[in-house]
Structures are given as C-alpha cells and as structure tokens.
Design a protein around this motif. Structure first.
Motif, PDB file in Angstrom:
ATOM      1  N   VAL A  18       0.872  -1.169   0.000  1.00 41.24           N
ATOM      2  CA  VAL A  18       0.000   0.000   0.000  1.00 41.24           C
ATOM      3  C   VAL A  18       0.911   1.221   0.000  1.00 41.24           C
ATOM      4  CG1 VAL A  18      -1.898   1.199   1.133  1.00 41.24           C
ATOM      5  CG2 VAL A  18      -1.681  -1.304   1.340  1.00 41.24           C
ATOM      6  N   GLU A  19       1.068   1.818  -1.178  1.00 40.00           N
ATOM      7  CA  GLU A  19       2.058   2.892  -1.363  1.00 40.00           C
ATOM      8  C   GLU A  19       1.595   3.818  -2.485  1.00 40.00           C
ATOM      9  OE1 GLU A  19       4.601   5.432  -1.157  1.00 40.00           O
ATOM     10  OE2 GLU A  19       5.226   3.770   0.151  1.00 40.00           O
ATOM     11  N   ASP A  20       1.579   5.126  -2.215  1.00 44.16           N
ATOM     12  CA  ASP A  20       1.132   6.081  -3.231  1.00 44.16           C
ATOM     13  C   ASP A  20       2.279   6.685  -4.037  1.00 44.16           C
ATOM     14  OD1 ASP A  20       1.892   7.440  -0.811  1.00 44.16           O
ATOM     15  OD2 ASP A  20       0.957   9.259  -1.581  1.00 44.16           O
ATOM     16  N   ASN A  21       3.516   6.438  -3.643  1.00 46.43           N
ATOM     17  CA  ASN A  21       4.664   6.980  -4.362  1.00 46.43           C
ATOM     18  C   ASN A  21       5.127   5.946  -5.396  1.00 46.43           C
ATOM     19  OD1 ASN A  21       7.400   7.481  -5.144  1.00 46.43           O
ATOM     20  ND2 ASN A  21       7.664   8.798  -3.364  1.00 46.43           N
ATOM     21  N   PRO A  22       4.967   6.243  -6.700  1.00 50.66           N
ATOM     22  CA  PRO A  22       5.355   5.268  -7.730  1.00 50.66           C
ATOM     23  C   PRO A  22       6.829   4.869  -7.660  1.00 50.66           C
ATOM     24  CG  PRO A  22       4.150   7.114  -8.708  1.00 50.66           C
ATOM     25  CD  PRO A  22       4.405   7.466  -7.275  1.00 50.66           C
ATOM     26  N   GLY A  23       7.692   5.791  -7.254  1.00 51.90           N
ATOM     27  CA  GLY A  23       9.111   5.462  -7.123  1.00 51.90           C
ATOM     28  C   GLY A  23       9.361   4.425  -6.042  1.00 51.90           C
ATOM     29  N   ASP A  24       8.661   4.554  -4.911  1.00 51.10           N
ATOM     30  CA  ASP A  24       8.810   3.576  -3.838  1.00 51.10           C
ATOM     31  C   ASP A  24       8.188   2.226  -4.213  1.00 51.10           C
ATOM     32  OD1 ASP A  24      10.260   5.296  -2.258  1.00 51.10           O
ATOM     33  OD2 ASP A  24       8.555   5.891  -1.003  1.00 51.10           O
ATOM     34  N   VAL A  25       7.107   2.253  -4.989  1.00 53.61           N
ATOM     35  CA  VAL A  25       6.524   0.998  -5.476  1.00 53.61           C
ATOM     36  C   VAL A  25       7.549   0.287  -6.352  1.00 53.61           C
ATOM     37  CG1 VAL A  25       4.738  -0.034  -6.944  1.00 53.61           C
ATOM     38  CG2 VAL A  25       4.129   1.790  -5.331  1.00 53.61           C
ATOM     39  N   ARG A  26       8.152   1.019  -7.262  1.00 51.45           N
ATOM     40  CA  ARG A  26       9.152   0.435  -8.165  1.00 51.45           C
ATOM     41  C   ARG A  26      10.334  -0.114  -7.375  1.00 51.45           C
ATOM     42  NH1 ARG A  26      13.668   2.243  -9.917  1.00 51.45           N
ATOM     43  NH2 ARG A  26      13.261   4.389  -9.331  1.00 51.45           N
ATOM     44  N   THR A  54      10.472  -1.081  -4.278  1.00 51.17           N
ATOM     45  CA  THR A  54      10.077  -2.250  -3.491  1.00 51.17           C
ATOM     46  C   THR A  54       9.947  -3.484  -4.380  1.00 51.17           C
ATOM     47  OG1 THR A  54       8.925  -0.806  -1.920  1.00 51.17           O
ATOM     48  CG2 THR A  54       8.364  -3.154  -1.870  1.00 51.17           C
ATOM     49  N   ARG A  55       9.309  -3.324  -5.529  1.00 55.51           N
ATOM     50  CA  ARG A  55       9.177  -4.457  -6.467  1.00 55.51           C
ATOM     51  C   ARG A  55      10.556  -4.958  -6.904  1.00 55.51           C
ATOM     52  NH1 ARG A  55       4.256  -5.558  -8.682  1.00 55.51           N
ATOM     53  NH2 ARG A  55       2.598  -4.036  -8.390  1.00 55.51           N
ATOM     54  N   GLU A  56      11.434  -4.020  -7.282  1.00 55.50           N
ATOM     55  CA  GLU A  56      12.774  -4.404  -7.723  1.00 55.50           C
ATOM     56  C   GLU A  56      13.565  -5.052  -6.599  1.00 55.50           C
ATOM     57  OE1 GLU A  56      14.562  -0.899  -9.435  1.00 55.50           O
ATOM     58  OE2 GLU A  56      13.192  -0.917 -11.148  1.00 55.50           O
ATOM     59  N   ALA A  57      13.371  -4.579  -5.379  1.00 57.02           N
ATOM     60  CA  ALA A  57      14.089  -5.156  -4.240  1.00 57.02           C
ATOM     61  C   ALA A  57      13.698  -6.615  -4.024  1.00 57.02           C
ATOM     62  CB  ALA A  57      13.810  -4.344  -2.978  1.00 57.02           C
ATOM     63  N   PHE A  58      12.405  -6.909  -4.068  1.00 56.11           N
ATOM     64  CA  PHE A  58      11.979  -8.298  -3.894  1.00 56.11           C
ATOM     65  C   PHE A  58      12.442  -9.153  -5.058  1.00 56.11           C
ATOM     66  CE2 PHE A  58       9.194  -6.611  -0.590  1.00 56.11           C
ATOM     67  CZ  PHE A  58       9.325  -7.602   0.375  1.00 56.11           C
ATOM     68  N   LYS A  59      12.422  -8.608  -6.265  1.00 50.60           N
ATOM     69  CA  LYS A  59      12.911  -9.355  -7.427  1.00 50.60           C
ATOM     70  C   LYS A  59      14.410  -9.615  -7.295  1.00 50.60           C
ATOM     71  CE  LYS A  59      12.713  -9.332 -12.446  1.00 50.60           C
ATOM     72  NZ  LYS A  59      12.272  -8.610 -13.640  1.00 50.60           N
ATOM     73  N   SER A  60      15.177  -8.617  -6.868  1.00 52.09           N
ATOM     74  CA  SER A  60      16.627  -8.763  -6.705  1.00 52.09           C
ATOM     75  C   SER A  60      16.991  -9.741  -5.594  1.00 52.09           C
ATOM     76  CB  SER A  60      17.271  -7.407  -6.399  1.00 52.09           C
ATOM     77  OG  SER A  60      17.145  -6.553  -7.494  1.00 52.09           O
ATOM     78  N   SER A  61      16.126  -9.849  -4.609  1.00 53.84           N
ATOM     79  CA  SER A  61      16.419 -10.745  -3.490  1.00 53.84           C
ATOM     80  C   SER A  61      16.158 -12.204  -3.842  1.00 53.84           C
ATOM     81  CB  SER A  61      15.584 -10.360  -2.263  1.00 53.84           C
ATOM     82  OG  SER A  61      14.238 -10.758  -2.432  1.00 53.84           O
ATOM     83  N   ALA A  62      15.630 -12.450  -5.040  1.00 54.96           N
ATOM     84  CA  ALA A  62      15.301 -13.795  -5.512  1.00 54.96           C
ATOM     85  C   ALA A  62      14.173 -14.414  -4.698  1.00 54.96           C
ATOM     86  CB  ALA A  62      16.531 -14.703  -5.517  1.00 54.96           C
ATOM     87  N   PHE A  63      13.387 -13.585  -4.043  1.00 54.88           N
ATOM     88  CA  PHE A  63      12.226 -14.041  -3.282  1.00 54.88           C
ATOM     89  C   PHE A  63      11.069 -14.203  -4.246  1.00 54.88           C
ATOM     90  CE2 PHE A  63       8.733 -12.669  -0.167  1.00 54.88           C
ATOM     91  CZ  PHE A  63       8.520 -13.963   0.264  1.00 54.88           C
TER      92      PHE A  63
END
Length: 148
Positions: A15-23, A25-34
């Motif tokens: 739940v996030e209204d800042n598109p930069g933080d959404v991006r 967060t998504r990239e962080a989970f993808k990078s973590s191989a989760f």
C-alpha cells in the motif's frame, strides 16, 4: 519457503502512493530472488476494496506492507479498520513509512501493527529490507492459515 507455499508464491500487498517507492520495493523483492507476488494499491480505500474482493478476483495476501501517509483513507485508518474487522484478524501488517516520529510508531503498535519499518534510503537498503522480510516473515515465523 518453498515447502510452505507449494502451489503458488506468497502474495504481498503493498500500500504505497509513491510510484518510485513501489518500483524500488518491487525491484528489491525481485533482486532478493524471493518468489513472491507483489500487488500494489495507492491508498487506503483501494486497500479495503482489494481485501473485500479477495477470493473473487485475486488471492488473499500473506502480508501487508502499509505506508501511513496516503491520500483518502490514511494508513492509521486502514489499521483501525482492519484490526476492528473480524474478516482480517490474522493478516500480518508491517508499517513501511518514511516517518520516524515516536508518536507514529506508538500509534501504529497501539492499532496492532505487527512491525514498524522506516523506508530505506537507497536501492541496496531496499534489497536488504526485502531479504529481511522474506527471512523473518516467510522462513522463520509460523503464520496462520490464510483464506484462499
């Protein structure tokens, strides 16, 4: 984690209204191989609607990452609504916000947030946060069964 979610990856509702933080967060989970599905909504009203529609159009989330400073219904109101509603008592809610104010931390826990995290400052710290969330919330903690 693979044994705990054999049929599909866990779902995290961001739940996030800042598109930069959404991006980030998504990239962080993808990078973590989760291997998780990250769904996102931009305000409290969308959060409550998303949760009300679970099972019909999308799976119930295993974890909610909740910003406090949201347009329309803010994060505190979402916490109050979810914790006062018997439909979502077991949903783990992690506040993920830029606020470091003691009163925000205290109010979040008073409203039964499961954890309070301050948003990271760099992409590398976002990855560390994602890895920590995976390790603790999906590998270590015994979560309750979730509705399908």
């Amino acid at each position: 984690m693979k044994d705990r979610y054999p049929s599909q990856p866990p779902t995290i509702l961001l739940v996030e209204d800042n598109p930069g933080d959404v991006r980030l967060t998504r990239e962080a989970f993808k990078s973590s191989a989760f291997d998780a599905t990250i769904e996102s909504v931009t305000n409290g009203d969308e959060t409550l609607a998303y949760l009300a529609d679970c099972g019909d159009s999308h799976p119930y989330p295993h974890l909610l990452l909740l910003d406090l400073n949201l347009p329309k219904t803010d994060g505190f109101d979402v916490l109050e609504e979810l914790r006062g509603n018997d439909d979502h008592p077991q949903l783990p809610i992690l506040v993920l916000t830029s606020s470091q104010a003691d009163e925000d931390v205290l109010k979040s826990y008073e409203l039964s947030a499961n954890a309070y995290l301050t948003k990271p400052d760099s992409p590398e710290e976002f990855v560390e946060m994602a890895e920590t969330i995976e390790s603790f919330w999906f590998d270590e903690v015994q979560l309750p069964p979730f509705p399908s």
